[in-house]
Write an enzyme that holds these catalytic residues in place. Structure first.
Site, PDB file in Angstrom:
ATOM      1  N   PHE A   1      22.062   9.478  -0.402  1.00 16.46           N
ATOM      2  CA  PHE A   1      21.851   9.004   0.790  1.00 16.46           C
ATOM      3  C   PHE A   1      22.907   8.088   1.259  1.00 16.46           C
ATOM      4  CE2 PHE A   1      19.855   5.765   3.865  1.00 16.46           C
ATOM      5  CZ  PHE A   1      20.002   6.588   4.892  1.00 16.46           C
TER       6      PHE A   1
ATOM      7  N   GLU B   1      18.184   5.206 -10.204  1.00 14.70           N
ATOM      8  CA  GLU B   1      18.348   5.392  -8.891  1.00 14.70           C
ATOM      9  C   GLU B   1      18.812   3.989  -8.376  1.00 14.70           C
ATOM     10  OE1 GLU B   1      14.509   6.181  -7.967  1.00 14.70           O
ATOM     11  OE2 GLU B   1      14.458   8.253  -8.769  1.00 14.70           O
TER      12      GLU B   1
ATOM     13  N   ALA C   1      19.103 -15.763   7.730  1.00 11.19           N
ATOM     14  CA  ALA C   1      19.741 -15.029   6.970  1.00 11.19           C
ATOM     15  C   ALA C   1      20.476 -13.769   7.434  1.00 11.19           C
ATOM     16  CB  ALA C   1      18.824 -14.543   5.703  1.00 11.19           C
TER      17      ALA C   1
ATOM     18  N   GLU D   1      25.616 -16.368  11.129  1.00 15.57           N
ATOM     19  CA  GLU D   1      23.921 -16.123  11.079  1.00 15.57           C
ATOM     20  C   GLU D   1      23.435 -17.356  11.638  1.00 15.57           C
ATOM     21  OE1 GLU D   1      22.591 -13.335  10.879  1.00 15.57           O
ATOM     22  OE2 GLU D   1      23.976 -12.146  10.190  1.00 15.57           O
TER      23      GLU D   1
ATOM     24  N   GLU E   1      21.040 -16.998  14.962  1.00 14.43           N
ATOM     25  CA  GLU E   1      19.787 -16.942  14.612  1.00 14.43           C
ATOM     26  C   GLU E   1      18.971 -18.168  15.488  1.00 14.43           C
ATOM     27  OE1 GLU E   1      18.416 -13.464  11.682  1.00 14.43           O
ATOM     28  OE2 GLU E   1      18.638 -15.501  10.920  1.00 14.43           O
TER      29      GLU E   1
ATOM     30  N   PRO F   1      17.432  -6.840  -9.263  1.00 12.04           N
ATOM     31  CA  PRO F   1      18.320  -6.365 -10.170  1.00 12.04           C
ATOM     32  C   PRO F   1      17.938  -5.052 -10.834  1.00 12.04           C
ATOM     33  CG  PRO F   1      17.321  -8.256 -11.069  1.00 12.04           C
ATOM     34  CD  PRO F   1      16.934  -7.921  -9.551  1.00 12.04           C
ATOM     35  N   GLY F   2      16.592  -4.697 -10.750  1.00  9.88           N
ATOM     36  CA  GLY F   2      16.103  -3.401 -11.702  1.00  9.88           C
ATOM     37  C   GLY F   2      16.851  -2.189 -10.749  1.00  9.88           C
TER      38      GLY F   2
ATOM     39  N   GLU G   1      12.147 -10.616  21.102  1.00  7.59           N
ATOM     40  CA  GLU G   1      10.490 -11.064  21.151  1.00  7.59           C
ATOM     41  C   GLU G   1      10.089 -11.125  19.649  1.00  7.59           C
ATOM     42  OE1 GLU G   1       7.593  -9.884  23.781  1.00  7.59           O
ATOM     43  OE2 GLU G   1       9.046  -9.638  25.491  1.00  7.59           O
TER      44      GLU G   1
END
Lengths: 187, 187
Positions: free
Chosen positions: A16, A39, A77, A93, A97, A115-116, A141
């Site tokens: 993907f 993965e 963030a 940011e 924000e 990190p897995g 909103e």
């Protein structure tokens, strides 16, 4: 000294390619030589900013997050643009924000969120000397800016009312840091 | 009271179904009614366990992580099996990864690791009364069990030698918690 040894990506197939994340299935040679298939979610990395106002108040957001289907308290963030410097991203940011421009932004730490399976690294900052910027945030909103005392934020973490990893880690890192001695100031 | 309102998933298309993660592209109606498209990584959820040994020592792992291509310090952790209770998962992972069986496991908090795009919720625990279990962990060569004092772990976090989100959040949550008063014990 096997811990200093690295592993090696042998082969990757992208399953993907998205705007925000991509996913590859990777055949990986571990440092021991053992071969494994993983993965891996690729993410450009992100920043988080703890904005410190006068009198020990901080800025948080109450934000609706579709991925978890709920409102959640977070510090400001955002995701790095391709090639963007983390500090510049933090300044951008913060203003986008919250509407605040920081006189001083200091790096706190870097961390891996999952990190897995994810490459995402988050760069955490603290911002001081805040003044209203020229930019007026278009909050829509789904996001609300709130100001709470640092003591209250710590209490909200202890009560698990704050459930966002970067927010918990950044606030507690900051108050525990030997560099800022904030815990002593809070007494 | 718009903050209490929820959003609604209108349509989802899976672009990847993996063993560890799946990815869907979702059309989502935000609480405001605005419609947005999001890439969402689905994850079953995970647990992390802070094992407290005698004399304020804790157990950490030094572990090689292919997704980030490096060794990293973490506390024991693992992914929930389908339908598995988080506490049972914590007991299982603790024994599998460290060889220790806990006399007492207490829930600390729950958090979302990357609520911007991932469904993953992590359940964080602290384990006391540790004794060698009957299970001998098969650590392979990609994981090393280390024991350090809680003071040393806090210092490693402050120096950013610990870069794993669940480890930073769990250790700092524990030492700051009003429930355990650990900070006072460390003085």
């Amino acid at each position: 000294m096997r811990k200093s040894r690295g592993g090696k990506e042998l082969e990757s197939r992208y399953v993907f390619r998205g705007k925000r994340v991509s996913v590859k299935v990777t055949t990986f040679a571990l440092p021991s030589g053992k071969v494994t298939i993983r993965e891996i979610v690729e993410h450009r990395g992100a920043v988080a900013i703890l904005p410190i106002l006068k009198e020990n108040k901080i800025v948080m957001l109450k934000q609706y997050r579709p991925a978890i289907g709920r409102w959640i308290y977070e510090i400001p963030a955002g995701t790095l643009e391709p090639g963007e410097n983390p500090r510049e991203c933090a300044e951008r940011e913060l203003e986008e924000e919250t509407g605040y421009k920081a006189g001083k932004i200091l790096k706190l730490f870097e961390m891996y969120l999952a990190p897995g399976y994810s490459t995402e690294k988050l760069h955490s900052f603290v911002a001081f000397d805040l003044n209203p910027g020229t930019y007026h945030p278009d909050l829509g909103e789904e996001i609300e800016v709130i100001e709470v005392s640092l003591e209250k934020a710590i209490q909200m973490i202890d009560l698990n009312e704050v459930m966002d990893a970067k927010t918990i880690a950044t606030i507690l890192y900051f108050v525990n840091s030997n560099r800022f001695k904030w815990r002593e100031k809070l007494k």
